[in-house]
Scaffold this motif. Structure first.
Motif, PDB file in Angstrom:
ATOM      1  N   ASP A  75      -0.555   1.745  -7.680  1.00  0.00           N
ATOM      2  CA  ASP A  75      -1.388   1.223  -6.588  1.00  0.00           C
ATOM      3  C   ASP A  75      -2.579   0.352  -7.020  1.00  0.00           C
ATOM      4  N   GLN A  92       4.676  -0.271  -0.300  1.00  0.00           N
ATOM      5  CA  GLN A  92       4.749  -1.325   0.720  1.00  0.00           C
ATOM      6  C   GLN A  92       3.376  -1.608   1.332  1.00  0.00           C
ATOM      7  N   ASP A  93       2.461  -0.631   1.287  1.00  0.00           N
ATOM      8  CA  ASP A  93       1.126  -0.819   1.874  1.00  0.00           C
ATOM      9  C   ASP A  93       0.079  -1.201   0.838  1.00  0.00           C
ATOM     10  N   ASP A  94       0.509  -1.457  -0.384  1.00  0.00           N
ATOM     11  CA  ASP A  94      -0.439  -1.786  -1.445  1.00  0.00           C
ATOM     12  C   ASP A  94      -0.569  -3.307  -1.590  1.00  0.00           C
ATOM     13  N   ILE A  95      -1.295  -3.725  -2.609  1.00  0.00           N
ATOM     14  CA  ILE A  95      -1.438  -5.151  -2.898  1.00  0.00           C
ATOM     15  C   ILE A  95      -0.042  -5.763  -3.061  1.00  0.00           C
ATOM     16  N   PRO A  96       0.236  -6.891  -2.425  1.00  0.00           N
ATOM     17  CA  PRO A  96       1.551  -7.537  -2.579  1.00  0.00           C
ATOM     18  C   PRO A  96       1.810  -7.942  -4.041  1.00  0.00           C
TER      19      PRO A  96
END
Lengths: 215, 215
Positions: A75, A92-96
């Protein structure tokens, strides 16, 4: 890509925090696990204050460096930079992925999680270096992991792409076979090693199970 | 230190997330607040998925840049890097100031929180560019903020050091006076602006209250 990272680094992929259950320190468990055959390590610690995460993370990083095992951070790209990690694993909700790569540089190993076809499509569009697909089996380790999805999504990825992939979620030596037969390059393991009475033996069993399927 | 940051940047310091209460977008509230007199902005968003944080953070960053107002990010140095922030604000459990400075460079503005004498001593040892001391008054904005500490610790800092400092926690135009009289360079404000019916008017009132105490 880090020179020491290859597709086969994913064979036995340990995920662990700073405080494994029991008496041993995280560094002791990691060392035993690597002696048993762990080929990649992801440091996933979301609860401790960051200064403590950094202190323990540096110990674990040193163990990995001693054995030439890739050290990834879950993460947090800033912690990965401070720990001189070989890369990060992103949800999926972390930095791209492309943004993480911009911060970490082209040599970083960047993995991404996917748990359904839509997440798989998103993950593939971001061009990570590998995928973590799961939870394959039921797991109590990660409270927000969702219902188990089996090995179908790993097989689906294999029909679409040659991207390296590990299965994750409730995997141990006894149930690693179907994950590897579905096309995974390896298995990511949390409590089957980190909470084992003998982490070295547990890692060795999983290594033996995985070795038969080496691509 | 960022060229546009000075001690007086702290006069009216807005802290806001990506989703203020009410109909308006964060960018709309920020623009109004800056027109009313906000002199520094900290983006503090801990709940939204990071991709959304980055999207909204970039809008807020653009508003700050348009007006020459410093844009700081709470806690996450990686997000600060991706948002090209002027700096970060760090809690006692976040990345230590010297490590953040290593990642952000010598021009970054780095603030740190302190809420008691021990935290003040730790914060001073890390040589941040400014301190946030509080919670001065009772606040419902930040669940983990603890019991209000009044203005005594700000006065204590002033006896020890000339370091720039803002008070934070339950501050609005009506109760900013004691914070500034205790020696604060400014007041950090959350809901008194972000949740106001008229953020521009609310910011202007606080600016007027703070201006009388400008050092």
């Amino acid at each position: 890509m880090s020179r020491k990272w290859t597709r086969s680094s994913l064979q036995v992929y340990l995920v662990m925090g700073a405080r494994p259950r029991g008496e041993r320190s995280a560094a002791q468990v990691l060392r035993s696990a690597i002696l048993g055959g762990v080929t990649c390590f992801q440091f996933r610690e979301k609860e401790l204050p960051v200064p403590q995460q950094l202190a323990i993370g540096r110990e674990l990083r040193a163990v990995c460096r001693e054995f030439g095992v890739p050290f990834l951070v879950n993460d947090r790209v800033d912690l990965a930079l401070l720990l001189e990690a070989d890369g990060v694993h992103l949800g999926q909700d972390d930095i791209p992925v492309p943004e993480a790569r911009r911060l970490l540089g082209e040599h970083a190993v960047i993995g991404m999680s996917a748990g359904n076809p839509q997440e798989l499509e998103i993950a593939l569009s971001m061009k990570p270096d590998y995928l973590g697909i799961g939870p394959v089996y039921a797991t109590a380790t990660k409270g927000d992991a969702g219902a188990p999805i089996g090995t179908g999504l790993i097989a689906e990825l294999r029909r679409q792409s040659d991207l390296p992939v590990v299965g994750i979620g409730g995997i141990d030596a006894s149930n690693a076979g179907p994950v590897l037969r579905a096309g995974a390059d390896g298995v990511a393991v949390v409590s089957a090693i980190a909470a084992a009475a003998d982490p070295q033996a547990a890692a060795a069993e999983i290594r033996a199970a995985a070795a038969g399927y080496h691509h």
